[in-house]
Write a protein that holds these residues in place. Structure first.
Motif, PDB file in Angstrom:
ATOM      1  N   THR A 242       0.817  -1.222   0.000  1.00 25.64           N
ATOM      2  CA  THR A 242       0.000   0.000   0.000  1.00 25.64           C
ATOM      3  C   THR A 242       0.847   1.267   0.000  1.00 25.64           C
ATOM      4  O   THR A 242       0.299   2.369  -0.059  1.00 25.64           O
ATOM      5  N   PRO A 244       2.706   4.391  -1.215  1.00 24.03           N
ATOM      6  CA  PRO A 244       2.634   5.169  -2.456  1.00 24.03           C
ATOM      7  C   PRO A 244       3.982   5.209  -3.175  1.00 24.03           C
ATOM      8  O   PRO A 244       5.039   5.105  -2.542  1.00 24.03           O
ATOM      9  N   THR A 246       5.282   7.827  -4.652  1.00 21.71           N
ATOM     10  CA  THR A 246       5.914   9.045  -4.160  1.00 21.71           C
ATOM     11  C   THR A 246       5.192   9.451  -2.881  1.00 21.71           C
ATOM     12  O   THR A 246       3.960   9.448  -2.828  1.00 21.71           O
ATOM     13  N   ILE A 247       5.958   9.785  -1.840  1.00 22.43           N
ATOM     14  CA  ILE A 247       5.346  10.092  -0.547  1.00 22.43           C
ATOM     15  C   ILE A 247       5.957  11.377   0.012  1.00 22.43           C
ATOM     16  O   ILE A 247       7.157  11.617  -0.136  1.00 22.43           O
ATOM     17  N   LYS A 267       9.620   5.683  -3.988  1.00 23.71           N
ATOM     18  CA  LYS A 267       9.663   4.265  -3.686  1.00 23.71           C
ATOM     19  C   LYS A 267      10.531   3.563  -4.726  1.00 23.71           C
ATOM     20  O   LYS A 267      10.284   3.663  -5.929  1.00 23.71           O
ATOM     21  N   ALA A 286       1.632   9.522   4.322  1.00 23.69           N
ATOM     22  CA  ALA A 286       0.511   9.902   3.469  1.00 23.69           C
ATOM     23  C   ALA A 286      -0.474  10.688   4.326  1.00 23.69           C
ATOM     24  O   ALA A 286      -0.675  10.396   5.506  1.00 23.69           O
TER      25      ALA A 286
END
Length: 589
Positions: A242, A244, A246-247, A267, A286
């Motif tokens: 789960t 993302p 890009t965070i 990531k 997030a």
């Protein structure tokens, strides 16, 4: 402190793998975004309330002698790792408690105050500082921790004078594990944050770490704020699917008690890779929309469940904890438009309550939840409270202390009752202090109690005298007196018998406040030298270890220690020695 609903999860860290063809390097950094600017979108209104809590280490052992700062006051934890500010001015929407102890990263908790005058509760676990590695600050280098790696460029480490540091720099590091049940006690703040649009949001974390730099002699170093440190962090196995692509990155702002967006991470495989320009607590999170939830928790006898951990779990199985206040109430942020599960566990970790609740699209008071509790999972006290003449006390409170943590039960029609969650394998030192507010009288009784129900009839017969501390410093006379000011007496026990001591703390409730902290090696009649003595007054700070304490009268819990002090104390603004003298009469608790 308040029982905040803190939202978390978290990310761990891993060594940079040379075989990763998408590796971010000094020459190939990830894209970043600018930090948020502007006034934080949260009220700075002050409110008078009480704050207490417990400070522990990673093994859940109490930490004695830790410095606790809240509002304009500070004090030390006692032998139970507990602290208590009875009445201080703090920010209603985001009050902050900071705990300092040598060898540990600062422990910081942010919370919303549930009501004026209400005593809030927090539990804070301190992270030990561990050495991740050492590098030549002039040349730069790569530091690999057990689950992290960091790349430093040449000459980006500065000393206290903001000049390039020329020696060996040591990186101290702590990973905050997202999968630990006590994550909410470890991480700083309460995972409220200000994003790059200057909006208040809540966070679900996929990674958190604490970072500091030290020099050869232990001096604190810092980054230049211009060049990047590149890091790579492994995502925990349960979060990888789960996570993302890009965070956002967030750093913790200790002055506001909120997380602040600054940059982002990418990531790559099972890791996040990003860059930072300064060290503090960093978080890969997030964000999601939020509403404020209030709720009250009581037992099957309708007693408030004070200082009790409440777990909120989302549908994606991420969870957080908040703590109820003295009235059994929580107030904090939860995800908007989502159904959640509310869970309460006893002190042994057994689930005693679980219920689906929500969704909520606006700020909500969910009302009262009543919980049936096994008698062996609680300490329950009840009984009558009378005057010396045997008449029922009509107005007052029974103060209850269990291993350093305070609770309060109102006296209603001459009766009191209280329930406190405990673990069936432990006993506790209990102090009951009934106060007759009409006659200004009280009494104190102390005993050992295992979990179970206890009936204790009490009498309030002893006249309550004000605690006072007076001092003369640089021609200025100052008097602290209860209840106008806060005066506390506490006992601090160390593993080494010779390190045991007592602490008298006095502080004005106004802001800015004058305050005094005085350590006594014993409370026997006689004269001794204070191991520590500090005063804050009129914008000046004073410290000294050559102040004589003369005790003229003492007693047991509920009675008073009386005496005087005199000597010299160093003024930090200029370093000069100035004389100080004064007296004290403080109730022993």
């Amino acid at each position: 402190m308040t029982r905040k609903i803190l939202w978390l999860l978290t990310c761990c860290t891993l060594l940079l793998a040379a075989c990763d063809k998408r590796m971010v390097t000094v020459d190939n950094p990830p894209e970043t975004t600018s930090p948020s600017t502007g006034t934080p979108p949260i009220s700075d209104k002050k409110i008078q309330a009480g704050v207490q809590g417990i400070v522990t280490d990673a093994s859940n052992n109490p930490i004695a002698g830790a410095r606790v700062l809240c509002g304009e006051q500070n004090m030390l934890t006692d032998q139970y790792g507990s602290f208590r500010f009875q009445d201080i001015s703090i920010t209603e929407a985001a009050a902050v408690v900071t705990v300092q102890k040598a060898g540990f990263f600062n422990g910081i908790r942010t919370f919303r105050v549930t009501a004026t005058g209400r005593e809030q509760f927090v539990q804070i676990q301190l992270l030990p500082k561990a050495t991740a590695g050492t590098f030549d600050a002039t040349a730069g280098g790569v530091i690999g921790a057990s689950n992290a790696q960091f790349i430093f460029v040449p000459n980006q480490v500065l000393d206290a004078s903001n000049k390039p540091y020329k020696g060996k720099a040591t990186l101290t590091y702590a990973f905050i594990n997202p999968e630990r049940d006590d994550f909410a006690d470890i991480m700083p703040g309460d995972l409220r944050a200000v994003n790059d649009k200057n909006e208040l949001v809540a966070l679900q974390s996929f990674g958190m770490m604490a970072l500091e730099l030290q020099g050869d002699n232990g001096e604190k170093l810092h980054l230049d704020g211009i060049n990047n440190v590149t890091f790579r962090m492994e995502i925990p196995a349960t979060l990888r699917q789960t996570a993302p692509a890009t965070i956002p990155l967030w750093h913790f702002n200790e002055s506001t008690g909120l997380w602040q967006q600054e940059g982002s991470a990418e990531k790559m495989g099972n890791s996040y890779v990003g860059t930072v320009k300064h060290f503090s607590f960093w978080n890969c999170d997030a964000q999601f929309p939020i509403v404020n939830l209030k709720a009250t928790f009581k037992d099957d006898k309708n007693n408030p469940l004070a200082n009790t951990a409440v777990q909120i779990t989302r549908n994606n199985n991420s969870s957080t904890y908040g703590y109820t206040d003295a009235a059994g109430e929580i107030s904090g942020l939860v995800p908007a438009n989502e159904q959640v599960t509310i869970t309460i566990k006893d002190k042994c970790g057994e689930v005693i309550f679980s219920k689906k609740a929500g969704p909520w699209s606006t700020d909500t008071n969910a009302g009262t939840f009543n919980i049936t509790i096994n008698p062996q999972s609680r300490l329950s006290f009840s009984g009558k409270v009378t005057t010396c003449d045997g008449a029922a006390v009509t107005k007052g409170v029974v103060n209850i202390q269990v291993n350093g943590v305070h609770y309060a039960a109102p006296i209603l029609n001459g009766n009191y009752t209280a329930s406190i969650l405990r673990c069936e394998t432990t006993t506790a030192t209990v102090t009951l202090n009934p106060v007759d507010e009409t006659a200004n009288k009280m009494s104190t009784t102390t005993f050992q109690a295992a979990p179970g129900d206890y009936t204790r009839d009490l009498q309030a017969c002893d006249a309550i005298q004000a605690s006072t501390v007076t001092l003369l410093l640089e021609g200025q006379n100052t008097t602290f007196i209860t209840p106008t000011d806060s005066i506390l007496f506490s006992y601090h026990k160390s593993d080494t018998a010779s390190a045991n001591y007592y602490l008298i703390s006095a502080a004005q409730k106004t802001t800015p406040s004058s305050q005094l902290n005085m350590e006594l090696p014993d409370i026997k009649v006689g004269t001794s030298v204070a191991p520590y003595f500090s005063v804050s007054m009129s914008g000046n700070n004073y410290y000294g270890q050559s102040v004589n304490i003369t005790i003229t009268s003492t007693g047991v819990a509920g009675e008073y220690v009386e005496g005087s002090f005199s000597g010299n104390i160093q003024k930090m603004q200029g370093g000069t020695l100035v004389p100080i003298s004064g007296s004290f009469k403080v109730r022993i608790e």
